[in-house]
Design an enzyme around this catalytic site. Sequence first.
Site, PDB file in Angstrom:
ATOM      1  N   ARG B 624     -16.256  42.584  15.813  1.00 42.77           N
ATOM      2  CA  ARG B 624     -16.984  43.282  16.878  1.00 42.77           C
ATOM      3  C   ARG B 624     -18.449  43.474  16.481  1.00 42.77           C
ATOM      4  O   ARG B 624     -18.746  43.956  15.388  1.00 42.77           O
ATOM      5  CB  ARG B 624     -16.348  44.648  17.096  1.00 42.77           C
ATOM      6  CG  ARG B 624     -17.091  45.482  18.101  1.00 42.77           C
ATOM      7  CD  ARG B 624     -16.306  46.732  18.397  1.00 42.77           C
ATOM      8  NE  ARG B 624     -17.010  47.590  19.314  1.00 42.77           N
ATOM      9  CZ  ARG B 624     -16.522  48.733  19.768  1.00 42.77           C
ATOM     10  NH1 ARG B 624     -15.342  49.132  19.371  1.00 42.77           N
ATOM     11  NH2 ARG B 624     -17.211  49.468  20.600  1.00 42.77           N
ATOM     12  N   ASN B 627     -24.082  46.143  18.251  1.00 37.84           N
ATOM     13  CA  ASN B 627     -25.326  46.003  19.009  1.00 37.84           C
ATOM     14  C   ASN B 627     -25.905  44.609  18.759  1.00 37.84           C
ATOM     15  O   ASN B 627     -26.414  44.333  17.675  1.00 37.84           O
ATOM     16  CB  ASN B 627     -26.317  47.090  18.566  1.00 37.84           C
ATOM     17  CG  ASN B 627     -27.619  47.043  19.365  1.00 37.84           C
ATOM     18  OD1 ASN B 627     -28.126  45.973  19.697  1.00 37.84           O
ATOM     19  ND2 ASN B 627     -28.159  48.206  19.674  1.00 37.84           N
ATOM     20  N   THR B 630     -29.700  44.511  17.329  1.00 39.29           N
ATOM     21  CA  THR B 630     -29.942  44.782  15.905  1.00 39.29           C
ATOM     22  C   THR B 630     -29.212  43.753  15.038  1.00 39.29           C
ATOM     23  O   THR B 630     -29.701  43.360  13.987  1.00 39.29           O
ATOM     24  CB  THR B 630     -29.495  46.208  15.530  1.00 39.29           C
ATOM     25  OG1 THR B 630     -28.142  46.387  15.920  1.00 39.29           O
ATOM     26  CG2 THR B 630     -30.348  47.256  16.200  1.00 39.29           C
ATOM     27  N   LYS B 697     -16.973  43.821  11.231  1.00 36.64           N
ATOM     28  CA  LYS B 697     -17.248  43.208   9.924  1.00 36.64           C
ATOM     29  C   LYS B 697     -18.747  43.364   9.665  1.00 36.64           C
ATOM     30  O   LYS B 697     -19.551  43.147  10.563  1.00 36.64           O
ATOM     31  CB  LYS B 697     -16.904  41.724   9.947  1.00 36.64           C
ATOM     32  CG  LYS B 697     -15.412  41.393  10.144  1.00 36.64           C
ATOM     33  CD  LYS B 697     -15.232  39.873  10.194  1.00 36.64           C
ATOM     34  CE  LYS B 697     -13.763  39.471  10.185  1.00 36.64           C
ATOM     35  NZ  LYS B 697     -13.613  37.985  10.209  1.00 36.64           N
ATOM     36  N   GLU B 701     -25.535  41.042   5.068  1.00 37.68           N
ATOM     37  CA  GLU B 701     -25.732  40.056   4.004  1.00 37.68           C
ATOM     38  C   GLU B 701     -25.212  38.674   4.364  1.00 37.68           C
ATOM     39  O   GLU B 701     -25.413  37.722   3.623  1.00 37.68           O
ATOM     40  CB  GLU B 701     -25.057  40.577   2.721  1.00 37.68           C
ATOM     41  CG  GLU B 701     -25.818  41.768   2.177  1.00 37.68           C
ATOM     42  CD  GLU B 701     -25.027  42.604   1.206  1.00 37.68           C
ATOM     43  OE1 GLU B 701     -25.287  42.499   0.012  1.00 37.68           O
ATOM     44  OE2 GLU B 701     -24.152  43.366   1.650  1.00 37.68           O
TER      45      GLU B 701
END
Lengths: 162, 735
Positions: B624, B627, B630, B697, B701
């Site tokens: 999921r 946003n 971002t 998740k 990185e």
Amino acid sequence: MTFRNALTLNINGSEHEVFIEPHWTLLDVLRREIGLTGTKENCIEAECGVCTVLLDGKAVCSCILLAMQAAGRSITTIEGLGTPDALDPLQVAFLKHGAVQCGYCIPGMILTAKSFLAEHPGTPTRHEIREAISGTLCRCTGYQKIIDAIADAGAEGAQAAS
Amino acid sequence: MSVEAPAATGNMGEPHPRFDARLKVTGGARYASDMPVDNPAYAYLVTSAIARGRIVSINLGEAQNVPGVLHIMTHENTSKDVKDSKLFSDGGFSGTSIIPLQSDKVWHDGQIVAVVVAETYEAAREAGYRVKIEYEAEQPSATFESNGVQVQAAADVKKTHEDPKVGDFDGAFASAEVKVDATYFTPTQHHNPIELFTTTCAWAGDKLTVYEPSQTMYGMKNGIASQLGIEPEQVRVVSNFVGGAFGSKGSLTPRTALTAIAARRVGRPVKLVATRQQGFTIATYRAETKQRVRLGASRDGKLTALSHEGWEVTSRPDNYMVAGTDATTRMYDVANVQSKVSIVHADRNTPGFMRSPPELPYMFGLESAIDELAYALDIDPIELRRKNDTMKEPIKGLPYTSRSVMQCFDEGAKSFGWSKREPKPGSMRDGDWLVGLGCAMSCYPTQMAPSSARVRLSQNGELRVETASHEIGNGAYTVIGQIAAERLGVPYEKVSVVLGDSDYPAAPVSGGSITTASVCNCVAEACDAIRAELGINDPKGDVLAALKSRGRGAIERYAEWTPKGVPDGALAKLYSGQAMPTGGTKDKERIMFAFGAEFIEVRVHQRTREIRVPRIVGAFAAGRIVNPRTARSQLMGGLIWGVSSALHEATEIDKRAARYVNKDLAEYLVPVNADIDQLEVFMIPEEDHEVNPLGIKGIGELGNVGTNAAVANAVYHATGKRIRDLPIRLETLLA
């Protein structure tokens, strides 16, 4: 003994009287003496652009400019751009395009762009914008969105002028 | 061209603008060194000019005569003041066990050897230059191949370390029809967040307030208390905004305790802003690695054997390691696997976490080797990955909770135009430019840690969330607020989020991409408790109306959330500053990763060998997406970091003196705007109900893993030259 001199600086349209040592930089005076911390400190060698302010409308690195050299000139910091009710078109464009991450480079980025757009009215190409702001580093590397925002603000400025 | 914030599609939230964006474009966001304190004194660090040896004498005479100097700290007057320095990766708080000013010993170049405190920054700096130190220098060991380094197997120095292994690698490799055996190198890198390493310490009686950019409010609170020998209750840490961190602000550095001691001694607040140059040695960095990768495959492209060995540099006293073989041995379906990690002790500062600590260097090795194998087999690199794709990791046979890596490759390839690629190296040209197209897989373990948060719904419709998590540019304010708004059906505009203060409920360190997956699940629980209290179980039910009809002024709920599989007592540990992350490869029943596929076009000038990157495409699947706006920023930033890792960044070491030589932003190259052209990010819808209740998740990185290999693979495709040593430079291509 250290020697201090009185100095009057015009910052964001207001006169500020400061009492400073002659070797202090504009960056230090803005942040430490006036309390305008929107101007950021970093390399202190004019490599990164985060300390950029406008001196008579032109972008300069405040970390390598002695405060005395700014006497009698008009200084604009990020706090002097736009008003709470009417942000500068560049600030609006940065918000619209999500061109902000950690935010540390943003004041310098916006003021560099402000100076660039003032000197290059019309609609600069993405390539021109990229070159113009390459002296201001962003480590979150939000470059694409920053260029989108500046291009958008530039286009709006050109439209308003026509 | 770039595109607007992506619309919410499958399993994605609204692309709300950043909660903190307005403060950041108006100069109103206050970072640690912007915080006003009353009548501060200023500290300046003096750092060592040798990498190994001892201090014979310190002459402070000239320095003390500089007008405005208040105090100078050296090992002669500070050796007993710092109590504890247990390493972060061993369950402590510190990024290094080397605590300066404890003795005359010098462990590395640029170690803090004195701290000058003065009325002004300028006076402190001038006095710092006048501190005269005489050293007895010994010959230091700089890096791999230097005389005097000490090599240790990771398994011998760390009880919890495992070298993943399955089947019979030696046998399978010996009999493999097609083989790759190659050695790769990744360089030393420094995080170089644009915000410097600053610390301001202010005492009020026996209570200490620390303003410092940090990724770990509770780690700092507890760590600084233990270093100063005081109670955690006496310490408050404030860090509302962090100007970039990337791992460098995730563990305690020695400067904090020294600044606190200085403030106590001069009886007023002390501000320290370490210089950019000092930042290279007073904090951590990404250590250089050497890796040998061996792959064996059948003629039709089925992997039969994989070996990944890694060597990593660390400091003399600390057993720091990233050990990326934990991930690289689990990416493909291969029956015979072996791996081994070793650490190489040299006279250097202790390395630490830097964005994708294990995966960035180790996936460079693996994904370069996979490309080499594709050429050896004459198979398309994407098809080779498809042939060896798996829904079970090979070491223990655990299922992936979800793995959409081939969907990422297919979507990315379509957008990138992979089908137009001529496979033969050097076969694509545009005038004087050799064109190369390369790709690689990205991965990042999905990890979560215990979290706590407080949520308050007021009668005026305002919703407030408090948690000591961190805004490091990740968008934490925004996604945390968004989850609270969604969960209680309150407009996003009515939500306020406060972070970055150890007076709020404890949140884990913002590292390992755990923040969104951890804190958002906790906030959702607090919101659900408010719903339950009001008896509004229908997700569409009006909680505000219920609050008013019951005559309540406000309702507040504090929640603690623990992910599955954490040991008992994890929440108490959270409050004492330990994150205890789980997930990734730590779970006993399943394995959790986010994946991506990255595509790079390079252009190499046929005469000068100048390298340009006109196009970057990344496709990612990470459960999921709270946003998409971002998230896209994070992934784009990651991809640029990846390009940087391939072409720009490296800290150069003078091997004779074990000293860094390019310690500023003029000489340490990072990409500027002009280095980056077209950049596209796709987020592939993915649902994963097993990783955590919200199915999130982490992605902070994911974006920069594999990109370095994709660039190197593209450079090979353009030039026929395989570069196994990063960064790739034109002089290497000319040689």
